[in-house]
Each structure stands twice: as C-alpha cells, then as structure tokens.
Design a protein around this motif. Sequence first.
Motif, PDB file in Angstrom:
ATOM      1  N   SER A 185      45.325  54.793  36.691  1.00 11.83           N
ATOM      2  CA  SER A 185      44.178  54.877  37.593  1.00 11.83           C
ATOM      3  C   SER A 185      44.169  53.736  38.602  1.00 11.83           C
ATOM      4  CB  SER A 185      42.871  54.861  36.784  1.00 11.83           C
ATOM      5  OG  SER A 185      42.809  55.954  35.899  1.00 11.83           O
ATOM      6  N   TRP A 186      44.670  52.569  38.181  1.00  8.95           N
ATOM      7  CA  TRP A 186      44.574  51.381  39.036  1.00  8.95           C
ATOM      8  C   TRP A 186      45.898  50.985  39.668  1.00  8.95           C
ATOM      9  CZ3 TRP A 186      41.665  48.252  34.719  1.00  8.95           C
ATOM     10  CH2 TRP A 186      40.397  48.816  34.545  1.00  8.95           C
ATOM     11  N   VAL A 187      46.926  51.823  39.553  1.00 14.39           N
ATOM     12  CA  VAL A 187      48.247  51.450  40.049  1.00 14.39           C
ATOM     13  C   VAL A 187      48.182  51.063  41.522  1.00 14.39           C
ATOM     14  CG1 VAL A 187      48.875  53.840  40.633  1.00 14.39           C
ATOM     15  CG2 VAL A 187      50.669  52.175  40.147  1.00 14.39           C
ATOM     16  N   GLY A 188      48.880  49.989  41.883  1.00  8.76           N
ATOM     17  CA  GLY A 188      48.866  49.509  43.261  1.00  8.76           C
ATOM     18  C   GLY A 188      49.272  48.048  43.335  1.00  8.76           C
ATOM     19  N   PRO A 189      49.372  47.502  44.551  1.00  6.60           N
ATOM     20  CA  PRO A 189      49.835  46.121  44.728  1.00  6.60           C
ATOM     21  C   PRO A 189      48.990  45.081  44.005  1.00  6.60           C
ATOM     22  CG  PRO A 189      49.829  47.301  46.816  1.00  6.60           C
ATOM     23  CD  PRO A 189      49.132  48.187  45.825  1.00  6.60           C
ATOM     24  N   ALA A 190      47.718  45.375  43.762  1.00 13.29           N
ATOM     25  CA  ALA A 190      46.836  44.385  43.134  1.00 13.29           C
ATOM     26  C   ALA A 190      46.884  44.423  41.613  1.00 13.29           C
ATOM     27  CB  ALA A 190      45.396  44.609  43.595  1.00 13.29           C
ATOM     28  N   LEU A 191      47.585  45.403  41.024  1.00 13.59           N
ATOM     29  CA  LEU A 191      47.586  45.557  39.571  1.00 13.59           C
ATOM     30  C   LEU A 191      48.735  44.768  38.949  1.00 13.59           C
ATOM     31  CD1 LEU A 191      46.390  46.759  37.048  1.00 13.59           C
ATOM     32  CD2 LEU A 191      47.713  48.836  37.429  1.00 13.59           C
ATOM     33  N   VAL A 192      48.442  43.552  38.516  1.00  7.41           N
ATOM     34  CA  VAL A 192      49.400  42.704  37.811  1.00  7.41           C
ATOM     35  C   VAL A 192      49.078  42.778  36.328  1.00  7.41           C
ATOM     36  CG1 VAL A 192      50.226  40.355  37.457  1.00  7.41           C
ATOM     37  CG2 VAL A 192      49.723  41.167  39.770  1.00  7.41           C
ATOM     38  N   VAL A 193      50.059  43.159  35.528  1.00 12.15           N
ATOM     39  CA  VAL A 193      49.835  43.394  34.098  1.00 12.15           C
ATOM     40  C   VAL A 193      50.866  42.621  33.289  1.00 12.15           C
ATOM     41  CG1 VAL A 193      49.745  45.150  32.282  1.00 12.15           C
ATOM     42  CG2 VAL A 193      48.874  45.676  34.559  1.00 12.15           C
ATOM     43  N   GLY A 194      50.427  42.099  32.152  1.00 15.24           N
ATOM     44  CA  GLY A 194      51.333  41.454  31.220  1.00 15.24           C
ATOM     45  C   GLY A 194      51.645  42.378  30.059  1.00 15.24           C
ATOM     46  N   PHE A 195      52.911  42.484  29.704  1.00 15.04           N
ATOM     47  CA  PHE A 195      53.362  43.294  28.576  1.00 15.04           C
ATOM     48  C   PHE A 195      54.028  42.356  27.575  1.00 15.04           C
ATOM     49  CE2 PHE A 195      53.427  45.840  32.392  1.00 15.04           C
ATOM     50  CZ  PHE A 195      52.879  47.051  32.031  1.00 15.04           C
ATOM     51  N   THR A 252      58.107  49.612  24.264  1.00 13.82           N
ATOM     52  CA  THR A 252      57.054  49.003  23.471  1.00 13.82           C
ATOM     53  C   THR A 252      57.439  48.997  21.997  1.00 13.82           C
ATOM     54  OG1 THR A 252      55.900  51.130  23.273  1.00 13.82           O
ATOM     55  CG2 THR A 252      55.245  49.691  25.092  1.00 13.82           C
ATOM     56  N   THR A 253      56.845  48.073  21.253  1.00 15.18           N
ATOM     57  CA  THR A 253      57.045  47.966  19.810  1.00 15.18           C
ATOM     58  C   THR A 253      55.676  48.022  19.124  1.00 15.18           C
ATOM     59  OG1 THR A 253      56.861  45.552  19.759  1.00 15.18           O
ATOM     60  CG2 THR A 253      59.043  46.480  20.235  1.00 15.18           C
ATOM     61  N   MET A 254      55.674  47.897  17.816  1.00 13.46           N
ATOM     62  CA  MET A 254      54.419  47.908  17.082  1.00 13.46           C
ATOM     63  C   MET A 254      53.554  46.699  17.419  1.00 13.46           C
ATOM     64  SD  MET A 254      54.654  50.704  15.479  1.00 13.46           S
ATOM     65  CE  MET A 254      53.145  50.525  14.560  1.00 13.46           C
ATOM     66  N   SER A 255      54.156  45.655  17.978  1.00 15.32           N
ATOM     67  CA  SER A 255      53.411  44.431  18.302  1.00 15.32           C
ATOM     68  C   SER A 255      53.074  44.324  19.779  1.00 15.32           C
ATOM     69  CB  SER A 255      54.224  43.204  17.874  1.00 15.32           C
ATOM     70  OG  SER A 255      54.554  43.249  16.510  1.00 15.32           O
ATOM     71  N   THR A 256      53.419  45.325  20.576  1.00 17.51           N
ATOM     72  CA  THR A 256      53.190  45.256  22.028  1.00 17.51           C
ATOM     73  C   THR A 256      51.701  45.351  22.357  1.00 17.51           C
ATOM     74  OG1 THR A 256      55.341  46.192  22.582  1.00 17.51           O
ATOM     75  CG2 THR A 256      53.614  46.402  24.228  1.00 17.51           C
ATOM     76  N   SER A 257      51.287  44.580  23.342  1.00 13.83           N
ATOM     77  CA  SER A 257      49.927  44.685  23.879  1.00 13.83           C
ATOM     78  C   SER A 257      49.992  44.606  25.396  1.00 13.83           C
ATOM     79  CB  SER A 257      49.031  43.583  23.319  1.00 13.83           C
ATOM     80  OG  SER A 257      49.537  42.300  23.649  1.00 13.83           O
ATOM     81  N   PHE A 258      48.988  45.194  26.051  1.00  9.99           N
ATOM     82  CA  PHE A 258      48.863  45.142  27.503  1.00  9.99           C
ATOM     83  C   PHE A 258      47.781  44.130  27.857  1.00  9.99           C
ATOM     84  CE2 PHE A 258      50.005  49.945  27.970  1.00  9.99           C
ATOM     85  CZ  PHE A 258      51.262  49.676  27.476  1.00  9.99           C
ATOM     86  N   HIS A 259      48.035  43.323  28.877  1.00  9.63           N
ATOM     87  CA  HIS A 259      47.035  42.385  29.380  1.00  9.63           C
ATOM     88  C   HIS A 259      46.793  42.720  30.848  1.00  9.63           C
ATOM     89  CE1 HIS A 259      47.248  39.792  25.760  1.00  9.63           C
ATOM     90  NE2 HIS A 259      48.519  40.181  25.743  1.00  9.63           N
ATOM     91  N   ARG A 260      45.674  43.423  31.093  1.00  9.54           N
ATOM     92  CA  ARG A 260      45.385  43.877  32.455  1.00  9.54           C
ATOM     93  C   ARG A 260      44.797  42.779  33.327  1.00  9.54           C
ATOM     94  NH1 ARG A 260      41.514  47.054  31.546  1.00  9.54           N
ATOM     95  NH2 ARG A 260      41.675  47.511  29.324  1.00  9.54           N
ATOM     96  N   ASN A 261      44.492  41.644  32.747  1.00 10.28           N
ATOM     97  CA  ASN A 261      44.029  40.500  33.530  1.00 10.28           C
ATOM     98  C   ASN A 261      44.696  39.235  32.988  1.00 10.28           C
ATOM     99  OD1 ASN A 261      42.570  39.062  35.445  1.00 10.28           O
ATOM    100  ND2 ASN A 261      40.856  38.713  34.050  1.00 10.28           N
ATOM    101  N   PRO A 262      46.032  39.169  33.099  1.00 11.02           N
ATOM    102  CA  PRO A 262      46.750  38.024  32.518  1.00 11.02           C
ATOM    103  C   PRO A 262      46.375  36.718  33.214  1.00 11.02           C
ATOM    104  CG  PRO A 262      48.207  39.294  33.936  1.00 11.02           C
ATOM    105  CD  PRO A 262      46.944  40.084  33.813  1.00 11.02           C
ATOM    106  N   VAL A 263      46.355  35.648  32.447  1.00 12.10           N
ATOM    107  CA  VAL A 263      46.001  34.339  32.989  1.00 12.10           C
ATOM    108  C   VAL A 263      47.222  33.437  32.976  1.00 12.10           C
ATOM    109  CG1 VAL A 263      43.603  34.553  32.263  1.00 12.10           C
ATOM    110  CG2 VAL A 263      45.267  33.519  30.714  1.00 12.10           C
ATOM    111  N   GLY A 264      47.120  32.342  33.710  1.00 12.54           N
ATOM    112  CA  GLY A 264      48.207  31.376  33.753  1.00 12.54           C
ATOM    113  C   GLY A 264      48.808  31.245  35.135  1.00 12.54           C
TER     114      GLY A 264
END
Length: 245
Positions: free
Chosen positions: A141-151, A166-178
């Motif tokens: 839904s949010w795909v585009g230049p502004a969508l930075v995601v951490g996997f 992806t693995t059993m331990s994978t998570s998505f971070h839709r607002n990654p920090v750092g």
Amino acid sequence: MRGALFENQIEEYESVFKSNHEYEIANAPLKSVLGRYATREDDCQMSFGGQAMIQDLDPEAEPVEPEYQPIATIPRTADANDRYDVLGIVLFVEDTRSITTSSGVTHEVREVVITDHSAEQPLTISVWDDLTGTEANLLKSWVGPALVVGFTSLKPSSHKGFSLSTTMSTSFHRNPVGDRADALRQWSREKRALVLSRMERIQEVRNPTEQNEVLSIESIKLKEVIYIAVSAAMFSIFTKRLQNT
C-alpha cells in the motif's frame, strides 16, 4: 504452558531461548493438543510462526539492535546458514501466490524488491507464509521512494539467481531508526527521480504490457518492397562472390 518447534524452527530458535530465562511472547497462537500427546482434557501448546515476537525479560540481557548493511556488501556466495539485516527502499511488492512443494506442502509466498544507494541492481526478498499477510500488504500500500524498511534475519537463496528469503526470526521495521536509516531516507529524497526510474523498470519487468502496433496497408506494402529489395541485393552479392571464386 509449553511450546513446540518443528523442522527448521529448531535451528532458527536455538539462540533465542535460554534455560532459566523469562520471556514475553506475543503472536504465538495456542493450539489444542489432541490424542495421546495431551496431558489433560484442555491441554494446549504455543506454535511459533513468522510473526512470533519473543523478548528476553532478563534484566541483564541487552536488546539486540539490527546490524543493517548495504545491499552491495552482501556476498553472492553466502552460506545458507548466514543471516543478514538489510535496509531498503521498497520498489515493488508482488501479490501473494501459493506454491506446493514436492512433498505436498503448500506455502504462501510473495516477492518484495528493494534498492538502496550502494547498488544499481535491486535485491529480491522472498517473503514466506505468515509474513505474506498484514505486514506485506502494508508495504504494498505504501510502496514508493519514501518507504524505507528494515528486514532482519534474512537468509541467502540461489533459486532463480541470488536473493534473500525470510526465516522464522525475520521481522519488518517500517520505521527503522539509526544513522543508516536516516542516511537512506535523505538519499531517497535527494535522488527521488532515480528511485522512481528504478520503480518504473521493475514494473515494466514484473507487469509487462503488450503494445500492438497498428499498421496501415500502405506501410505493410512498403515493408514488403524493402524486404524484396534487400533480398535481391543480398542475392546479387552472393552471386558475384561465387563467380569470383
């Protein structure tokens, strides 16, 4: 309360659980234990899927921060046991599709294509089973230049070329920090036209459109005349070469 790990989950969670530690566990559905495996009438156990969240409540345990790395630094000869945390700008999210393995097990899968400042070649991430649901739908839904995601905790795959899965331990971070996440957002803003161009190329490859050329009778006749003329010229050259030999 007990939980059960099956097949590749055993290896995935080997470093997660430690004896005599307390954990907070979320998104681990409870399932009834039936038959001879039950210890009481209402016996149940936790099942761990791709969206399970496990946090160690040990006061001395340090929170594990993702070690995001640029796409270009991921070795294409990576071992199947390696795991990678990746930051990327989402260019494309495939619709969910079902595949059935040779053993008859059906899995849900969808591919996510990302890019960053380090490489022109996009990276494909295969998202499996539970993670194909809500999280992946939000990305689409949010795909585009502004969508930075951490996997996090992605494993390498060589199926149809190099990619990550992806693995059993994978998570998505839709607002990654750092700092790395902030730098990639800044690059995306400055290079918006470039990111949009990469998005267009992916769309053309993933969703090709058939463009039928409408020709007039005159243009068809002209092509036939040109073809005959070229053929005659080639025949003349070939004949002269035979005569010279």
